[in-house]
Design a protein around this motif. Structure first.
Motif, short mmCIF file in Angstrom:
data_model
loop_
_atom_site.label_atom_id
_atom_site.label_comp_id
_atom_site.label_asym_id
_atom_site.label_seq_id
_atom_site.Cartn_x
_atom_site.Cartn_y
_atom_site.Cartn_z
N ASN A 1 -11.42 -8.95 -40.50
CA ASN A 1 -10.61 -8.67 -39.15
C ASN A 1 -9.36 -9.21 -38.89
N VAL B 1 -11.64 -1.96 -39.42
CA VAL B 1 -11.53 -3.31 -38.43
C VAL B 1 -11.90 -4.53 -39.05
N PHE B 2 -12.75 -4.35 -40.14
CA PHE B 2 -13.30 -5.59 -41.05
C PHE B 2 -12.58 -5.39 -42.38
N TYR C 1 -15.28 -6.27 -29.51
CA TYR C 1 -14.22 -5.59 -30.20
C TYR C 1 -12.98 -5.28 -28.71
N GLU D 1 -8.82 -7.33 -32.25
CA GLU D 1 -9.53 -8.40 -32.61
C GLU D 1 -11.06 -8.54 -32.24
#
Ligand SMILES: [Zn+2]
Length: 239
Positions: A59, A102-103, A228, A234
């Protein structure tokens, strides 16, 4: 020892040295791209904490716009005959929360279950039980997100037939738990409900799945909640 056996021993030693360490699941291609994937060995060696750390580091790369360069065709090939994912993530369907991105995860890295409002039902629980008890994932994450439309619809008691009623019914316990006026335009209130809803889902997972509760007690998996931020990208962990 004759020349041939010395040569064989040396070859073996070099091959051993060149074998990527088990925790280094990713190989790097000629252009620096990652072509390696999770293997049975790397999954066996992975702890729940390491799996969580890997997602949170991913992330950070996503937020910094420095994602790993992935050789996706190589990863497709390498995972064709099996998968050993690190984690299973239950997320909302929201298009602004693309979970693998996102990760910063590649092919075969994570199981993702998605349902509006990130609540569990039998199918979701069964999927997560498969991911952990059968396929060996070390982490269960429930990921809520800022300004969740499903949570807002639940707060507004949005009506659109029995399927939506079923969906929003699963969010209702979280709404009832949070004090304050039932108001979907109150950002603070909505955020609180979203976070409580993540915790409710985790509580339900432990209560409704003796399989995952047992794995957690044995220290084989961890179950965590996260949030999120739509504005920054983040992910923060919830207590
Ligand atoms: Zn949502």
């Amino acid at each position: 020892m004759n020349t041939k056996s010395i040569f064989a021993a040396a070859t073996l030693a070099i091959a051993f040295l060149l074998t990527p360490s088990i925790t280094q699941a990713h190989n790097h291609g000629p252009d620096g791209e990652k072509s390696g994937v999770m293997t049975k060995d790397s999954q066996d060696k992975l702890t729940s904490d390491a799996a969580l750390n890997d997602l949170m580091e991913g992330n950070k790369r996503f937020v910094a716009n420095r994602p790993d360069k992935l050789d996706l065709p190589a990863q497709v090939k390498a995972t064709a005959t099996g998968q050993y994912p690190k984690a299973v993530i239950l997320s909302c369907i929201d298009s602004r929360v693309p979970v693998e991105m996102v990760f910063d995860q590649g092919i075969g890295d994570v199981f993702v279950a998605r349902v509006a409002g990130n609540t569990e039902d039998e199918s979701v629980l069964g999927s997560m039980e498969y991911a952990t008890a059968v396929a060996g994932s070390k982490l269960v994450m429930v990921l809520g997100h800022e300004a969740c439309g499903a949570v807002k619809a639940g707060i507004d008691k949005f009506e659109a037939g029995e399927n939506v009623a079923h969906l929003l019914g699963a969010i209702e316990p979280a709404i009832e738990k949070v004090k304050g006026d039932r108001n979907s335009s109150d950002k603070k209130y909505v955020e609180e409900v979203i976070k409580v809803n993540v915790q409710e889902t985790i509580d339900d997972i432990r209560e409704r799945s003796p399989i995952m509760a047992g794995l957690e007690k044995e220290g084989k998996i961890k179950i965590v909640g996260a949030y999120y931020n739509l504005h920054t990208g983040e992910v923060s962990l919830l207590d």
